[in-house]
Design an enzyme around this catalytic site. Structure first.
Site, PDB file in Angstrom:
ATOM      1  N   ASP A 257      -4.069   4.102  -3.866  1.00 36.06           N
ATOM      2  CA  ASP A 257      -2.988   3.536  -4.645  1.00 36.06           C
ATOM      3  C   ASP A 257      -2.532   4.600  -5.660  1.00 36.06           C
ATOM      4  O   ASP A 257      -3.116   5.679  -5.765  1.00 36.06           O
ATOM      5  CB  ASP A 257      -3.444   2.220  -5.325  1.00 36.06           C
ATOM      6  CG  ASP A 257      -2.262   1.312  -5.622  1.00 36.06           C
ATOM      7  OD1 ASP A 257      -2.449   0.092  -5.701  1.00 36.06           O
ATOM      8  OD2 ASP A 257      -1.135   1.838  -5.756  1.00 36.06           O
TER       9      ASP A 257
HETATM   10  C1  GLC Z   1       1.645   0.446  -7.081  1.00 35.37           C
HETATM   11  C2  GLC Z   1       0.994  -0.744  -6.415  1.00 35.37           C
HETATM   12  C3  GLC Z   1       0.986  -0.682  -4.913  1.00 35.37           C
HETATM   13  C4  GLC Z   1       2.233   0.033  -4.425  1.00 35.37           C
HETATM   14  C5  GLC Z   1       2.165   1.462  -4.886  1.00 35.37           C
HETATM   15  C6  GLC Z   1       3.400   2.260  -4.476  1.00 35.37           C
HETATM   16  O1  GLC Z   1       0.864   0.866  -8.158  1.00 35.37           O
HETATM   17  O2  GLC Z   1      -0.320  -1.066  -6.840  1.00 35.37           O
HETATM   18  O3  GLC Z   1       0.899  -2.027  -4.432  1.00 35.37           O
HETATM   19  O4  GLC Z   1       2.279  -0.028  -3.002  1.00 35.37           O
HETATM   20  O5  GLC Z   1       1.980   1.569  -6.289  1.00 35.37           O
HETATM   21  O6  GLC Z   1       4.534   1.750  -5.070  1.00 35.37           O
END
Ligand code: GLC
Length: 715
Positions: A257
């Site tokens: 993440d």
């Molecule tokens: C965010 C979220 C995740 C998302 C990623 C990209 O922090 O936790 O669900 O897919 O970043 O946007």
């Protein structure tokens, strides 16, 4: 040697690590860092994938850099959060889950994939599969609710919808099952907070949707930000390498993440970024989203002997394989070559799903559907004329100008009505507003449609609420409107169950309208006018008060079950233990009763198929579609079992006054529990099977049957 191995063998260390680096293009902001990629970084092969960029021209421009100006011409992977639609916005997942309809869940994912692929996106960070039983946690909006079986069915449908039968097809995109796992159990419902749950709960509750996603062939998995029992998911060797990769044989890409690898230092498990890179890579994380930790520190980790080239090669091979499965080596621009498809073929689907997501929670004296001879309606509240809010959280490419507000939908549906409107107060501010003016309009109306709730940014990521009631001065507005004495129909726009038991007690009707996407207003009007008979069901328990949280249908027995008559029992002294509305709750305009539950056997063994029949009687003159749930309760097992476990459901369409016998079938294996090693086992003993229209145990029809010891013969 195959194509990937040949390519891998030709790559320098920098080129390999570049494939493990995902940069943000910044077209949307979904995390704390927004360092847009430089063209020389791409030319130097330091970027393997980009997130937060879409549009045929924009993606083609970056892709041209990668395939024409880098040494090995390895195409970029364009990624985005296509969670509940792309250009066409569907209801938020928590609302859509309430359809209990895998075929539709797959269709909306398929439609979103086609629109996203037409704009160059090759991978979505969806479906979000976090089981959530705490409405304080804002991301409850993004997932399938509280039940593992519902979550698993949702996972399968969404992966199939996004990926189709062929990942290389122009309208397919790679699915990413996220966030692995248990973020929904964050301490006190607070985003990113530590999770401390038993391994049994992990396997029984939070893992099933991810097992289903892997079985459905999801191309990628994203670990959660949080730690579980002290181990951050981003470096969780046992759950990533040993469980996902070795036990479930998941061979897709694991994408961290946003900056989560760097955050291993904040978790306190890595002393420096080289150690963080090492922990994540060895656990099986292939791509570093935005953090730049792999890019800057894997060479040092290699030099320090913390990782070896095999570790790096394994990750690079999985990334290159994903790109190959998507057909990017054969045609890097395929996803950007179909700009012509950017019209809105999914509009009708969006309206249909929005109607079906609406959940009628209460309808006293059948005030709904609105009487056809109504002439004066007051539409009051800050969510009445708030089209952009109807997109809900995580609408990256949604177009607010396309959105139909509740007010606009009602005016279009009721041209013969004089519809007065006043916001009364702002959605979340403390400014005075004009409650008196709103109440004046109410006094002149025959009915009030009160449109209250959250704005789109009040749920989703980093949107935990300790007191998830009506924001700002909305309660003050609602109390004043109720005090006018005019009948009130309350519409709750939100990404979560809100604590509104005081409103439920006083409003004549209450409707969960969630965030329904582009055509919210038309869908709401169709339901309120009776043109569409509501059929949405709650995918999550709706608490009375925040003090009841966590509250869910699959709770395990208390040693002294709640009994108001028994002082020494698991009850509150200041509140009932029952929720405001149970899992599966949702009214329609019809009245359906269930009778005569029967089964084909009262004893069974492994391999048997269990069939249950029940009569569904439509006592009304209104055609309807009902969802019938079948729960099980394993009365005696080697560990305490939930009082209600959802095992299957069935939908039945009933014409006016029609009775149908509905069959619900189970395999004996679906009644297994997990042994001490978390392996499924069918234990002998008695099971209650409970069938009904929601998880209120007091209303369920029950039959009992017995699992025979292995090898025993039926009596
Ligand atoms: C965010 C979220 C995740 C998302 C990623 C990209 O922090 O936790 O669900 O897919 O970043 O946007």
């Amino acid at each position: 040697m195959n194509r990937i191995d040949k390519l891998l063998a030709s790559m320098t260390l920098d080129e390999k690590i570049g494939q493990l680096n995902m940069a943000t293009a910044g077209q949307a902001v979904t995390g704390p860092i927004v360092g847009a990629p430089t063209t020389e970084a791409i030319r130097d092969g330091k970027v393997g994938s980009l997130l937060n960029l879409f549009g045929s021209e924009a993606t083609a421009r970056y892709q041209k850099l990668a395939v024409e100006q880098t040494r090995l011409a390895i195409p970029l992977l364009f990624c985005a959060d296509v969670l509940h639609g792309h250009r066409t916005t569907f209801p938020i997942p928590l609302a859509e889950a309430g359809l209990f309809d895998p075929e539709t869940w797959e269709r909306t994912a398929r439609a979103a994939a086609a629109e996203a692929a037409a704009e160059g996106i090759a991978l979505t960070f969806a479906p979000m599969l976090d089981i959530a039983r705490d409405p304080r946690w804002g991301r409850i909006a993004e997932g399938p609710g509280e039940d593992p079986l519902l979550g698993a069915r949702f996972a399968t449908a969404k992966v199939r919808g996004f990926q189709g039968a062929n990942l290389a097809a122009p309208e397919s995109i790679a699915a990413t099952a996220k966030h692995f796992c248990a973020g929904g159990a964050a301490a006190a419902g607070r985003e990113y907070a530590a999770v401390d749950i038993s391994e049994r709960t992990l396997h029984e509750v939070y893992m099933p949707p991810f097992r289903a996603a892997v079985e459905a062939g999801c191309a990628a998995i994203m670990p959660a930000f949080n730690s579980v029992a002290g181990v951050p998911m981003t470096s969780h060797m046992r759950l990533l390498r040993d469980y996902l990769r070795r036990k479930l044989r998941f061979d897709g890409a694991i994408i961290s993440d946003y900056d989560a690898i760097a955050e291993l230092l904040i978790h306190g498990v890595a002393a420096d970024r080289a150690e963080a890179a090492t922990l994540a890579l060895k656990a099986g994380v292939d791509i570093d989203m935005v953090g730049g930790v792999y890019l800057a520190h894997l060479p040092e980790a290699l030099a320090r002997g913390l990782v070896d080239m095999d570790d790096i090669d394994a990750a690079v091979r999985r990334v290159l394989t994903l790109k190959q499965r998507l057909g990017l080596f054969d045609d890097p621009y395929r996803h950007a070559a179909s700009a012509a498809r950017q019209m809105h073929p999914a509009d009708e689907l969006s309206v249909d799903v929005a109607r079906r997501s609406i959940t009628l929670l209460a309808n006293h004296d059948n005030i709904l559907p609105l009487a056809g001879d109504l002439r004066r309606i007051a539409v009051i509240g800050p969510l009445a004329d708030a089209p952009a809010e109807m997109l809900g959280p995580w609408s990256l490419a949604g177009d607010p100008s396309r959105c139909v507000s509740i007010l606009r939908g009602l005016r279009a549906a009721l041209p013969q009505c004089e519809i007065a409107y006043a916001p009364g107060v702002s959605a979340k501010g403390e400014e005075a507003g004009d409650i008196a003016a709103a109440c004046t309009l109410c006094a002149q109306a025959e009915v009030v449609i009160l449109c209250v709730g959250e704005t789109a940014d009040m749920s989703g990521e980093a949107a935990s609420r300790a007191a998830p009631g009506l924001p700002g001065r909305q309660r003050e507005l609602a109390e004043a409107v109720l005090a006018t004495g005019v009948p009130v129909v309350a519409l709750i726009s939100s990404g979560r169950p809100l604590m509104v038991s005081w409103l439920a007690d006083k409003a004549r009707a209450m409707v969960a309208t969630w965030f329904l996407g582009d055509f919210a207003g038309h869908a709401v009007a169709d339901v309120l006018t009776g043109r569409f008979n509501p059929m949405g069901r709650l995918a999550v328990t709706w608490p009375r008060e925040v003090g009841q949280i966590p509250i869910y249908h699959a709770e395990k027995p208390a040693s002294r079950p709640a009994n108001p008559a028994e002082p020494f029992s698991s009850k509150y002294t200041d509140l009932p233990v029952e929720p405001l509305f149970p899992f599966g709750h949702g009214l329609s305009y019809a009245l359906v009763t269930l009778r005569n539950l029967r089964t084909n056997r009262h004893e069974f063994s492994r391999g048997d198929r269990l069939e249950f029949l029940i009569d569904a009687v439509n006592e009304s003159a209104i055609a309807t579609e009902e969802t019938i749930f079948l729960f099980a309760h394993d009365l005696v097992a080697s560990t305490a079992r939930p009082l209600l476990e959802l095992k299957t459901w069935a939908k039945v369409a009933l014409a006016a006054r029609q009775t149908k016998t509905v069959a619900l079938t189970l395999s004996a294996e679906s009644l297994r529990c997990l042994d001490d090693d978390f392996r499924p086992v069918l234990e002998p003993g008695e099971f209650d099977i409970l069938v009904g229209l929601n998880a209120d145990r007091r209303t369920l029809l029950t039959t009992r049957l017995r699992a025979l010891p292995h090898g025993a013969r039926e009596s």
